[in-house]
Design an enzyme around this catalytic site. Structure first.
Site, mmCIF file in Angstrom:
data_model
loop_
_atom_site.group_PDB
_atom_site.id
_atom_site.type_symbol
_atom_site.label_atom_id
_atom_site.label_comp_id
_atom_site.label_asym_id
_atom_site.label_seq_id
_atom_site.Cartn_x
_atom_site.Cartn_y
_atom_site.Cartn_z
ATOM 1 N N LYS A 102 0.926 -1.229 0.101
ATOM 2 C CA LYS A 102 -0.089 -0.020 0.120
ATOM 3 C C LYS A 102 0.921 1.262 -0.085
ATOM 4 O O LYS A 102 1.312 1.630 1.067
ATOM 5 C CB LYS A 102 -0.905 -0.134 1.258
ATOM 6 N N GLU A 157 9.648 16.612 14.702
ATOM 7 C CA GLU A 157 10.022 16.460 13.268
ATOM 8 C C GLU A 157 9.516 17.659 12.479
ATOM 9 O O GLU A 157 8.248 17.904 12.283
ATOM 10 C CB GLU A 157 9.750 14.985 12.872
ATOM 11 N N CYS A 200 13.995 10.901 6.198
ATOM 12 C CA CYS A 200 13.875 10.500 7.682
ATOM 13 C C CYS A 200 14.968 10.736 8.594
ATOM 14 O O CYS A 200 15.138 10.910 9.822
ATOM 15 C CB CYS A 200 13.262 9.055 7.941
ATOM 16 N N GLU A 208 9.330 1.516 10.622
ATOM 17 C CA GLU A 208 10.644 2.503 10.544
ATOM 18 C C GLU A 208 9.704 3.818 10.760
ATOM 19 O O GLU A 208 9.032 4.266 9.762
ATOM 20 C CB GLU A 208 10.959 2.174 8.816
HETATM 21 P P1 NAD Z 1 2.404 8.680 7.385
HETATM 22 O O1 NAD Z 1 2.212 8.064 8.604
HETATM 23 O O2 NAD Z 1 1.514 9.862 7.034
HETATM 24 O O3 NAD Z 1 1.950 7.626 5.902
HETATM 25 C C1 NAD Z 1 2.806 6.579 5.810
HETATM 26 C C2 NAD Z 1 1.910 5.507 5.105
HETATM 27 O O4 NAD Z 1 0.890 5.236 6.218
HETATM 28 C C3 NAD Z 1 1.051 6.144 3.941
HETATM 29 O O5 NAD Z 1 1.047 5.322 2.911
HETATM 30 C C4 NAD Z 1 -0.340 6.348 4.453
HETATM 31 O O6 NAD Z 1 -1.402 5.971 3.559
HETATM 32 C C5 NAD Z 1 -0.616 5.189 5.454
HETATM 33 N N1 NAD Z 1 -1.327 5.408 6.614
HETATM 34 C C6 NAD Z 1 -1.875 6.627 7.142
HETATM 35 N N2 NAD Z 1 -2.625 6.258 8.234
HETATM 36 C C7 NAD Z 1 -2.643 5.042 8.490
HETATM 37 C C8 NAD Z 1 -3.527 4.225 9.249
HETATM 38 N N3 NAD Z 1 -4.156 4.482 10.412
HETATM 39 N N4 NAD Z 1 -3.075 2.814 8.993
HETATM 40 C C9 NAD Z 1 -2.299 2.252 8.063
HETATM 41 N N5 NAD Z 1 -1.606 3.093 7.470
HETATM 42 C C10 NAD Z 1 -1.867 4.329 7.347
HETATM 43 O O7 NAD Z 1 3.813 9.356 6.845
HETATM 44 P P2 NAD Z 1 4.374 10.040 5.483
HETATM 45 O O8 NAD Z 1 3.953 11.340 5.720
HETATM 46 O O9 NAD Z 1 3.736 9.338 4.287
HETATM 47 O O10 NAD Z 1 5.817 10.036 5.607
HETATM 48 C C11 NAD Z 1 6.670 10.840 6.265
HETATM 49 C C12 NAD Z 1 6.939 10.226 7.767
HETATM 50 O O11 NAD Z 1 7.717 8.962 7.401
HETATM 51 C C13 NAD Z 1 8.009 10.732 8.421
HETATM 52 O O12 NAD Z 1 7.870 10.915 9.906
HETATM 53 C C14 NAD Z 1 9.336 10.366 8.117
HETATM 54 O O13 NAD Z 1 10.401 10.492 9.013
HETATM 55 C C15 NAD Z 1 8.792 8.859 8.165
HETATM 56 N N6 NAD Z 1 9.897 8.016 7.471
HETATM 57 C C16 NAD Z 1 10.748 7.257 8.238
HETATM 58 C C17 NAD Z 1 11.621 6.432 7.428
HETATM 59 C C18 NAD Z 1 12.447 5.347 8.202
HETATM 60 O O14 NAD Z 1 13.039 4.562 7.704
HETATM 61 N N7 NAD Z 1 12.593 5.314 9.611
HETATM 62 C C19 NAD Z 1 11.600 6.601 6.144
HETATM 63 C C20 NAD Z 1 10.951 7.360 5.397
HETATM 64 C C21 NAD Z 1 10.011 8.260 6.297
#
Ligand code: NAD
Length: 524
Positions: A169, A374, A276, A242
């Site tokens: 997804k 963040e 990240c 992650e």
């Molecule tokens: P997000 O948490 O908003 O979304 C991530 C994914 O989760 C998307 O596909 C989204 O549709 C899905 N999602 C949203 N709500 C959900 C729910 N209730 N249940 C299941 N899935 C759900 O994050 P984002 O804005 O897409 O990404 C940015 C964040 O990701 C930042 O905090 C960044 O630090 C983090 N990030 C971490 C890493 C790592 O490897 N640690 C890498 C990249 C990004």
């Protein structure tokens, strides 16, 4: 976001963040679609797993070959959908994936093969033990938009090498890139349904987390990660989380100012700060503070902001306007509490709705949001410290623990200090880039998550460990089975003394008392 409620159908829109042009609309996968996709994935997984690792790796090698040939088209698509400069799409997405596959092709057999388990326990010497690493079955992957290709591709490649099928997804913002990944894998010969993409929003992700998958690899924000952990906890679904970071950069007074300032500017502004592992806060030892800031100002002002497809662009747009507002709020909060803007600090509306100038803040304090939450935008907040201990305390004074960096001419000292930092990875004299080392485990501590991706630890997350024990004397009853009788306890005492008593004479006596244990009469 881009969800459009119309006749009960939820849609997500893929947009070019540089121009706000809608590239395509997708209907979100329904609960029914998700259940069917997982069922198809389960069916397909059996054949994929039985193919054996060498044949699976041939498919991945072919994928690598095709990706190498199509690198420019894929990188351009990444830039169009996620905004990052084309050169960055090549360096931080395509290269990372090509190299991750190289690692899997070279090393996954060695990490996943059966492993003998020699026994030390004398009583168990007749047994042969082995560890099997078996695929989970169907792995669900939920991914973010900031590295829309390298994150799902590296995780999927490891899952596939281990014999799993994958249901992905992707972020609602980057569906096109995920579909491109699926197309490349299919072209490489991956059997149908072994890798599937389910477009959708957060609700689609939440539904996938509840579906009949065997493990979930989630990459995204801390709040979403917590929700996933609750769902997973309720059904004991194994997960890798992650999550976000607030990576500190510590510049010691013996650091090379020119190198450290270039590293800070790149580490904070790469992917418009939406990484990240990006440098989210910077601590500079007092003696270097002023010249370091001066070098950062000079270098920041030379950066070219624009459409990532325009040659020479250093920094592209943020992914959406909500992200720009969050950056604005953090900068505003810092200024209200006494920070000084040395460069940037404003939007760039002449370029488009999602552009924000790379921003350098001085004299920040640890009470400001910019140092605690963040920001995920192109901001480099810098503060001075006097003693190293102070910098380490500040670095650790965070809910997050993803990455960190230390800058010094004395690498040994840097590596020593690395041990004091609460982080999943610490880089000495570099930032961010360890994500691109296929062998290096990636993951955080504290709120930054659980588990690891990449390298051998990432591969281990894709398999269940099974211990198989086989007795080499199938015609003999074990000595510890029923029918204990009076003598057995004495023999057992002697057996324990023989192995573990402190003195040689006690051991010898124990050996004598244990005599007869193997031929013990009266076993049921
Ligand atoms: P997000 O948490 O908003 O979304 C991530 C994914 O989760 C998307 O596909 C989204 O549709 C899905 N999602 C949203 N709500 C959900 C729910 N209730 N249940 C299941 N899935 C759900 O994050 P984002 O804005 O897409 O990404 C940015 C964040 O990701 C930042 O905090 C960044 O630090 C983090 N990030 C971490 C890493 C790592 O490897 N640690 C890498 C990249 C990004």
């Amino acid at each position: 976001m881009t969800t459009d409620l119309q006749l009960g159908v939820r849609r997500v829109l893929s947009r070019n963040p540089a121009t706000s042009e809608v590239l395509r609309a997708f209907e979100c996968a329904t609960e029914g679609n998700i259940g069917e996709a997982v069922a198809r994935a389960r069916k397909a997984q059996a054949g994929w797993s039985q193919l054996g690792i060498q044949k699976r790796l041939v498919v991945l090698r072919t994928f690598q070959h095709i990706l190498q040939q199509k690198k420019s088209d894929v990188a351009r698509l990444i830039t169009r959908e996620a905004g990052k400069p084309y050169a960055e799409a090549l360096a931080t997405e395509i290269l990372v994936v090509l190299d991750a596959v190289r690692f899997l092709v070279e090393q996954s057999y060695q990490h996943l093969r059966e492993e003998p388990v020699p026994h030390g326990n004398l009583a168990m010497k007749t047994k042969r033990g082995r560890i099997l690493r078996e695929p989970y079955g169907v792995i669900g992957i939920i991914s973010p938009w900031n590295y829309p290709f390298s994150i799902p591709a590296t995780e999927s490649a490891a899952a596939l090498a281990a014999g799993n099928s994958v249901v992905l997804k992707p972020s609602e913002w980057t569906t096109l890139v995920a579909l491109e990944l699926a197309a490349l894998l299919r072209e490489a010969g991956l059997p149908e349904d072994v890798f599937q993409v389910l477009p959708g929003d957060g609700l689609t992700g939440a539904t996938l987390a509840k579906a009949f998958i065997d493990k979930l690899i989630f990459t995204g924000s801390v709040p979403t990660g917590r929700r996933i952990a609750e769902t997973a906890g309720a059904r004991l679904l194994p997960v890798v989380l992650e999550l976000g970071g607030k990576d500190p950069m510590i510049v010691l007074e013996d650091a090379d100012i020119d190198v450290a300032s270039s590293g800070a500017v790149w580490g904070a502004f790469v992917n418009a700060g939406q990484a990240c592992l990006s440098v989210e806060r910077c601590y500079v030892q007092r003696r270097l503070y002023a010249p370091f800031l001066e070098a950062c100002v000079r270098k920041t002002q030379r950066l070219r902001v624009g459409d990532g497809l325009t040659p020479g662009t250093d920094i592209g747009p943020l992914i959406h306007e909500r992200q720009v507002r969050l950056v604005e709020e953090h900068v505003q909060d810092a200024v209200t509490h006494g920070a000084r803007i040395l460069s940037g600090g404003h939007r760039l509306p002449e370029l488009g709705a999602n552009f924000y100038a790379p921003t350098l803040l001085a004299d920040v304090t640890h009470e400001m949001r910019i140092m605690r939450e963040e920001t995920f935008g192109p901001v480099l907040p810098v503060m001075a410290f006097d003693e190293e201990e102070q910098a380490i305390d500040w670095a650790n004074d965070s809910a997050y623990g993803l990455g960190a960096s230390i800058w010094t001419r004395d690498s040994q000292h840097g590596e020593q200090l690395a041990r004091c930092l609460q982080a999943g990875a610490v880089m000495v004299n570099d930032a961010v880039s360890c994500f691109g080392i296929a062998e290096a485990p990636h993951g955080g501590v504290k709120a930054s998550g659980l588990g690891r991706t990449h390298g051998k630890f990432g591969l281990e997350e894709m398999v269940r460990v099974k211990y198989v024990d086989s007795d080499r004397l199938p015609g003999i009853k074990r000595v510890w089975w029923y029918g204990y009788g009076a003598a057995f306890a004495k023999q057992m005492e002697g057996f324990l003394d023989m192995q573990f008593a402190g003195s040689l004479s006690a051991r010898v006596k124990g050996a004598v008392r244990s005599l007869g244990i193997l031929t013990r009469e009266g076993r049921l």
